[in-house]
Design a protein around this motif. Structure first.
Motif, PDB file in Angstrom:
ATOM      1  N   LEU A  85       0.747  -1.184   0.027  1.00 48.94           N
ATOM      2  CA  LEU A  85       0.028   0.188  -0.091  1.00 48.94           C
ATOM      3  C   LEU A  85       0.817   1.167  -0.247  1.00 48.94           C
ATOM      4  N   GLU A  86       2.079   1.250   0.808  1.00 53.66           N
ATOM      5  CA  GLU A  86       2.848   2.278   0.954  1.00 53.66           C
ATOM      6  C   GLU A  86       3.312   2.796  -0.607  1.00 53.66           C
ATOM      7  N   LYS A  87       4.001   1.756  -1.216  1.00 54.41           N
ATOM      8  CA  LYS A  87       4.447   1.994  -2.509  1.00 54.41           C
ATOM      9  C   LYS A  87       3.388   2.028  -3.623  1.00 54.41           C
ATOM     10  N   ILE A  89       0.369   2.907  -3.210  1.00 55.29           N
ATOM     11  CA  ILE A  89      -0.649   4.311  -3.186  1.00 55.29           C
ATOM     12  C   ILE A  89       0.144   5.644  -2.879  1.00 55.29           C
ATOM     13  N   LEU A  90       0.613   5.731  -1.669  1.00 54.22           N
ATOM     14  CA  LEU A  90       1.324   6.920  -1.223  1.00 54.22           C
ATOM     15  C   LEU A  90       2.268   7.370  -2.017  1.00 54.22           C
ATOM     16  N   LEU A  91       3.435   6.576  -2.063  1.00 54.19           N
ATOM     17  CA  LEU A  91       4.399   6.761  -3.051  1.00 54.19           C
ATOM     18  C   LEU A  91       4.092   6.985  -4.609  1.00 54.19           C
ATOM     19  N   ARG A  92       3.138   6.192  -4.851  1.00 52.50           N
ATOM     20  CA  ARG A  92       2.684   6.396  -6.411  1.00 52.50           C
ATOM     21  C   ARG A  92       2.188   7.587  -6.542  1.00 52.50           C
ATOM     22  N   LEU A  93       1.142   8.200  -5.676  1.00 51.25           N
ATOM     23  CA  LEU A  93       0.622   9.632  -5.858  1.00 51.25           C
ATOM     24  C   LEU A  93       1.619  10.439  -5.741  1.00 51.25           C
ATOM     25  N   ARG A  94       2.674  10.319  -4.940  1.00 49.82           N
ATOM     26  CA  ARG A  94       3.668  11.521  -4.821  1.00 49.82           C
ATOM     27  C   ARG A  94       4.384  11.295  -6.164  1.00 49.82           C
ATOM     28  N   PHE A  95       4.793  10.104  -6.583  1.00 45.74           N
ATOM     29  CA  PHE A  95       5.745  10.236  -7.811  1.00 45.74           C
ATOM     30  C   PHE A  95       5.067  10.794  -9.054  1.00 45.74           C
ATOM     31  N   LEU A 103       6.852  19.121   2.513  1.00 43.38           N
ATOM     32  CA  LEU A 103       7.159  20.070   3.436  1.00 43.38           C
ATOM     33  C   LEU A 103       6.922  19.781   4.968  1.00 43.38           C
ATOM     34  N   ARG A 104       7.720  19.962   5.666  1.00 42.20           N
ATOM     35  CA  ARG A 104       7.375  19.412   7.141  1.00 42.20           C
ATOM     36  C   ARG A 104       7.871  20.513   8.138  1.00 42.20           C
ATOM     37  N   PRO A 105       6.655  21.226   8.666  1.00 45.35           N
ATOM     38  CA  PRO A 105       7.109  22.258   9.528  1.00 45.35           C
ATOM     39  C   PRO A 105       7.241  21.392  11.071  1.00 45.35           C
ATOM     40  N   VAL A 129      12.450  20.737   4.299  1.00 43.82           N
ATOM     41  CA  VAL A 129      11.981  20.723   2.864  1.00 43.82           C
ATOM     42  C   VAL A 129      12.724  19.331   2.334  1.00 43.82           C
ATOM     43  N   ARG A 130      11.856  18.332   2.362  1.00 50.36           N
ATOM     44  CA  ARG A 130      12.206  16.873   1.849  1.00 50.36           C
ATOM     45  C   ARG A 130      12.224  16.875   0.506  1.00 50.36           C
ATOM     46  N   GLU A 131      13.035  16.197  -0.325  1.00 49.58           N
ATOM     47  CA  GLU A 131      13.105  15.998  -1.868  1.00 49.58           C
ATOM     48  C   GLU A 131      11.942  14.828  -1.697  1.00 49.58           C
ATOM     49  N   LEU A 136      16.650   7.434  -2.736  1.00 49.97           N
ATOM     50  CA  LEU A 136      16.504   5.914  -2.398  1.00 49.97           C
ATOM     51  C   LEU A 136      15.216   5.369  -2.762  1.00 49.97           C
ATOM     52  N   TYR A 137      14.067   6.332  -2.636  1.00 51.07           N
ATOM     53  CA  TYR A 137      12.692   5.948  -2.785  1.00 51.07           C
ATOM     54  C   TYR A 137      12.274   5.653  -4.383  1.00 51.07           C
ATOM     55  N   ALA A 138      13.401   6.218  -5.300  1.00 46.73           N
ATOM     56  CA  ALA A 138      12.920   6.064  -6.653  1.00 46.73           C
ATOM     57  C   ALA A 138      12.801   4.287  -6.965  1.00 46.73           C
ATOM     58  N   GLY A 245      15.410  12.998   4.767  1.00 44.07           N
ATOM     59  CA  GLY A 245      14.087  13.735   5.152  1.00 44.07           C
ATOM     60  C   GLY A 245      12.965  12.825   6.037  1.00 44.07           C
ATOM     61  N   ASP A 246      12.964  11.582   5.523  1.00 48.32           N
ATOM     62  CA  ASP A 246      11.894  10.885   5.991  1.00 48.32           C
ATOM     63  C   ASP A 246      12.456  10.654   7.682  1.00 48.32           C
ATOM     64  N   ILE A 247      13.756  10.441   7.738  1.00 44.46           N
ATOM     65  CA  ILE A 247      14.341   9.997   9.144  1.00 44.46           C
ATOM     66  C   ILE A 247      14.307  11.425  10.011  1.00 44.46           C
ATOM     67  N   PHE A 275      -1.919  16.820   1.097  1.00 44.88           N
ATOM     68  CA  PHE A 275      -1.782  17.231   2.380  1.00 44.88           C
ATOM     69  C   PHE A 275      -1.896  16.095   3.514  1.00 44.88           C
ATOM     70  N   GLU A 276      -1.356  15.745   4.616  1.00 40.77           N
ATOM     71  CA  GLU A 276      -1.640  14.538   5.402  1.00 40.77           C
ATOM     72  C   GLU A 276      -1.069  14.764   6.696  1.00 40.77           C
ATOM     73  N   PRO A 277      -1.673  14.106   7.696  1.00 42.83           N
ATOM     74  CA  PRO A 277      -1.078  14.005   9.035  1.00 42.83           C
ATOM     75  C   PRO A 277       0.352  13.192   8.811  1.00 42.83           C
TER      76      PRO A 277
HETATM   77  C1  IPM Z   1       6.285   9.330   5.438  1.00 45.41           C
HETATM   78  C2  IPM Z   1       6.071   7.784   5.687  1.00 45.41           C
HETATM   79  C3  IPM Z   1       6.249   7.130   4.195  1.00 45.41           C
HETATM   80  C4  IPM Z   1       7.984   7.577   3.610  1.00 45.41           C
HETATM   81  C5  IPM Z   1       6.014   5.476   4.361  1.00 45.41           C
HETATM   82  C6  IPM Z   1       4.596   5.376   4.836  1.00 45.41           C
HETATM   83  C7  IPM Z   1       6.127   5.289   2.799  1.00 45.41           C
HETATM   84  O1  IPM Z   1       7.082   7.202   6.550  1.00 45.41           O
HETATM   85  O2  IPM Z   1       5.639  10.004   4.926  1.00 45.41           O
HETATM   86  O3  IPM Z   1       7.142  10.017   5.972  1.00 45.41           O
HETATM   87  O4  IPM Z   1       8.599   6.666   3.947  1.00 45.41           O
HETATM   88  O5  IPM Z   1       7.859   8.488   3.211  1.00 45.41           O
END
Ligand code: IPM
Ligand code: MN
Length: 353
Positions: A85-87, A89-95, A103-105, A129-131, A136-138, A245-247, A275-277
């Protein structure tokens, strides 16, 4: 009257609950500040996948392109293997929507308990500001001889001049617009990852003269985790790659009070943003009316700011601050001193004015 078309993707777990609360504040802001929201719900998520076997319908991306913004709850289901689901849905939409900025305040609001000793709201107010489309996400790489003693697993970090430059430009411009300390820190690992970070550092330095009012700085990613804890007041705007940026933004979320309050935007400045929590779907809290909706409400605020409804965005932020400083016992799930829907009602009431 201005009308915004908003795609709502409540998603999994507690996503639908927090989005419902965010909608209350969005509706309150719309009637107070004189705009309309034309919303359409999409059922993307784990439940749909388990029922239909389809992660995203073929038309999803083209449908979503027709909206002004996407408001997303959470993606992740305990009965679906991690990654699908992560790849899917979420990542597919982002890409595919080319939301190249995440953008993470990181802002500590008054009244919020901070795990850092002797740090208050005056010390924690920066933006990462995370790319959001490369690194590595590509998904570049592969495996050889899987399951054998000779197995090889390669995961490559993709960094393009175009991708790096547009991200760094956004960060410089954001830093100017924010107009606080006007200081941009590049967060990387130039001492070890010498191919990727040479490109990032050169681009960062080459662009600097175009933004001569912005002071520049550099910090290695390992060191920045130390500074987030020891001297978070050093930072104004930080620009970094997708993985770092994720970390660092999970650490950022903790020093601003936890996942209950941390929000972010997946931004395509020329396209459709989402936009998401930033917390996950929190299956163990689902349906219990205990999850904190403030992150989703703040994400709604970021969305309004992105749409240009600055007054409405400011009203949401003030309402959130009023909640943290006067009404909530804590920010953790089940520790707020009131239920999810009461928090949502109260914030919406404050937004309504
Ligand atoms: C985030 C999340 C996602 C990411 C996961 C769920 C794929 O951890 O939005 O930071 O790694 O980008
Ligand atoms: Mn993350």
């Amino acid at each position: 009257m201005k009308t915004y078309k908003i795609a709502i993707v409540p998603g999994d777990g507690t996503g639908p609950e927090v989005i419902a609360e965010g909608m209350k504040s969005l509706d309150a802001a719309a009637s107070r500040f004189g705009f309309k929201l034309d919303t359409t719900d999409f059922d993307f998520g784990g439940a749909r996948y388990l029922k239909t076997g389809e992660v995203l319908p073929d038309t999803a991306i083209s449908d979503l392109r027709g909206f002004d913004s996407i408001y997303l709850g959470a993606i992740g289901h305990p009965d679906v293997k991690p990654g699908i689901l992560e790849k899917g849905i979420l990542l597919r939409l982002r890409f595919e929507l080319d939301q190249y900025i995440n953008l993470r305040p990181v802002k500590l609001y008054p009244g919020v308990e901070c795990p850092l000793k002797d740090k208050g709201p005056e010390h924690i107010d920066f933006v990462v500001v995370r790319e959001n489309t490369e690194g590595l996400y590509a998904g570049a790489g592969g495996v050889l001889k899987k399951g054998t003693p000779d197995e090889v697993a390669i995961q490559e970090s993709i960094n393009t001049r175009k991708g790096v430059e547009r991200c760094i430009r956004y960060a410089y411009e954001y830093c100017q617009r924010r107009n606080k300390r006007k200081e941009l820190t590049l967060c990387g690992k130039t001492n070890v990852l010498t191919f990727a970070w040479d490109l990032w550092e050169r681009t960062f330095n080459e662009l600097a003269p175009e933004y001569s009012d912005v002071k520049t700085n550099y910090a290695h990613v390992d060191a920045i985790t130390m500074w987030f804890v020891k001297n978070p007041e050093w930072f104004d705007v930080i620009v970094t790659d997708n993985m770092f940026g994720d970390i660092i933004t999970d650490l950022g979320a903790m020093i601003q009070g936890g996942m209950g309050i941390a929000a972010g935007g997946n931004i395509n400045p020329e396209g459709v943003s989402m936009f998401e929590p930033i917390g996950g779907s929190a299956p163990k809290y689902t349906g219990k009316n205990v999850i904190n909706p403030l992150a989703a409400i703040s994400a709604a605020g970021l969305m309004l700011e992105h749409l240009g409804e600055n007054e409405a965005a400011a009203a949401i932020e003030s309402a959130v601050i009023e909640m943290t400083s006067k009404h909530l016992k804590g920010l953790a799930a089940g520790k707020m001193g009131m239920g999810t829907s009461d928090v949502g009602d109260k914030v919406a009431g404050l937004v309504a004015g």
